[in-house]
Motif scaffolding. Structure first.
Motif, PDB file in Angstrom:
ATOM      1  N   GLY A  43       0.790  -1.219   0.000  1.00 40.24           N
ATOM      2  CA  GLY A  43       0.000   0.000   0.000  1.00 40.24           C
ATOM      3  C   GLY A  43       0.825   1.272   0.000  1.00 40.24           C
ATOM      4  O   GLY A  43       0.260   2.374   0.048  1.00 40.24           O
ATOM      5  N   GLN A  44       2.152   1.132  -0.065  1.00 40.64           N
ATOM      6  CA  GLN A  44       3.013   2.304  -0.104  1.00 40.64           C
ATOM      7  C   GLN A  44       3.104   2.859  -1.525  1.00 40.64           C
ATOM      8  O   GLN A  44       3.053   2.117  -2.490  1.00 40.64           O
ATOM      9  N   GLU A  45       3.274   4.163  -1.644  1.00 38.59           N
ATOM     10  CA  GLU A  45       3.354   4.847  -2.936  1.00 38.59           C
ATOM     11  C   GLU A  45       2.144   4.524  -3.816  1.00 38.59           C
ATOM     12  O   GLU A  45       2.250   4.183  -4.988  1.00 38.59           O
ATOM     13  N   VAL A  46       0.978   4.654  -3.187  1.00 39.89           N
ATOM     14  CA  VAL A  46      -0.316   4.566  -3.871  1.00 39.89           C
ATOM     15  C   VAL A  46      -1.124   5.773  -3.430  1.00 39.89           C
ATOM     16  O   VAL A  46      -1.354   5.958  -2.229  1.00 39.89           O
ATOM     17  N   GLU A  47      -1.543   6.595  -4.378  1.00 36.54           N
ATOM     18  CA  GLU A  47      -2.256   7.822  -4.015  1.00 36.54           C
ATOM     19  C   GLU A  47      -3.434   8.073  -4.944  1.00 36.54           C
ATOM     20  O   GLU A  47      -3.375   7.749  -6.140  1.00 36.54           O
ATOM     21  N   MET A  48      -4.481   8.659  -4.383  1.00 35.77           N
ATOM     22  CA  MET A  48      -5.581   9.170  -5.186  1.00 35.77           C
ATOM     23  C   MET A  48      -5.176  10.548  -5.693  1.00 35.77           C
ATOM     24  O   MET A  48      -4.758  11.407  -4.921  1.00 35.77           O
ATOM     25  N   VAL A  49      -5.277  10.754  -7.009  1.00 33.95           N
ATOM     26  CA  VAL A  49      -4.857  12.015  -7.627  1.00 33.95           C
ATOM     27  C   VAL A  49      -6.099  12.726  -8.152  1.00 33.95           C
ATOM     28  O   VAL A  49      -6.842  12.174  -8.971  1.00 33.95           O
TER      29      VAL A  49
END
Length: 254
Positions: A120-126
């Motif tokens: 779940g690291q380096e996962v973002e909603m943009v």
């Protein structure tokens, strides 16, 4: 047999390591020097051994395998599983349903992921082009897809040994390590067929295969995990996956 970890991961996975050592004579080797000189030294330690390779190091895996070290999983599994773009391309070639994935954002909002992130690291909603993330590696973009859960199927050899349903009301991330709720899940016949199709294509010994469970009952494959963590499996299953893995290795390699 050798059990190879990086030191921080060995500390986090101490319980699983001890379980493996209960069922087989594993020598634990912790290694953190992935320089050319370090790999030369490591190669001498691993010669003529079967190595359960629990590192996310595709280049190192290839270096060792090309010089005669027998790795579980093999180097190609490590390469594909630790690159989300390569995993998506594999799904496309195999014709299994997958989350549409792009190298550039096509719409907003979207989900941005580093190709080699995990847990779940380096996962973002943009939300917009003005908020694109600056990750440490290449980035892929996926549409926001409403779904009720994330499913992880655990595969040893040619058998699905279990699956876990992960859900969260507080985040679009459904990782157990980030606090998602978990329960045992039974794959339907189509899901199992496609999971095994992926595992057999990469010739894996022990991997996790993740897919989204959509609101209408369909599913979309997302990622392959190597090395795959087993905490959620132990939370939801009576079988000991360490024992299942050891029995598979004994049957295949002894």
């Amino acid at each position: 047999m050798i059990l190879l970890y990086e030191t921080p991961d060995a500390k986090r996975n101490e319980a699983f390591i001890l379980e493996l050592q209960r069922f087989a004579d594993f020598e634990l080797v912790c290694w953190d020097d992935w320089s050319e000189a370090g790999l030369t030294v490591l190669l001498e330690k691993l010669k003529s051994q079967t190595v359960l390779f629990r590192c996310r190091r595709p280049e190192a895996a290839r270096y060792l395998e090309d010089r005669g070290v027998r790795l579980v999983n093999r180097a190609e599994v490590n390469r594909i599983a630790n690159d989300k773009w390569l995993s998506y391309q594999l799904f496309q070639v195999l014709g299994v349903p997958a989350i549409p994935t792009y190298r550039e954002p096509l719409e907003f909002p979207c989900v941005a992921k580093s190709v080699d992130g995990h847990g779940g690291q380096e996962v973002e909603m943009v939300e917009s082009a003005d908020s694109l993330p600056a990750f440490s590696s290449d980035v892929i973009y996926q549409p926001v897809i409403p779904h009720i859960a994330d499913i992880r199927a655990y595969v040893i050899g040619d058998e699905v040994v279990g699956a876990v349903k992960r859900s969260s009301d507080s985040s679009f991330k459904k990782n157990f390590s980030l606090g998602a709720e978990v329960e045992r899940y039974e794959l339907d016949s189509i899901q199992e067929l496609q999971v095994l199709k992926i595992a057999r294509a990469v010739k894996a010994d022990y991997i996790g295969i993740d897919f989204l469970l959509l609101e209408d009952g369909r599913h979309l494959f997302n990622e392959i995990e190597d090395p795959v963590g087993a905490r959620s499996f132990y939370q939801t299953h009576e079988d000991n996956i360490a024992e299942l893995l050891v029995r598979h290795l004994e049957k295949k390699y002894d």
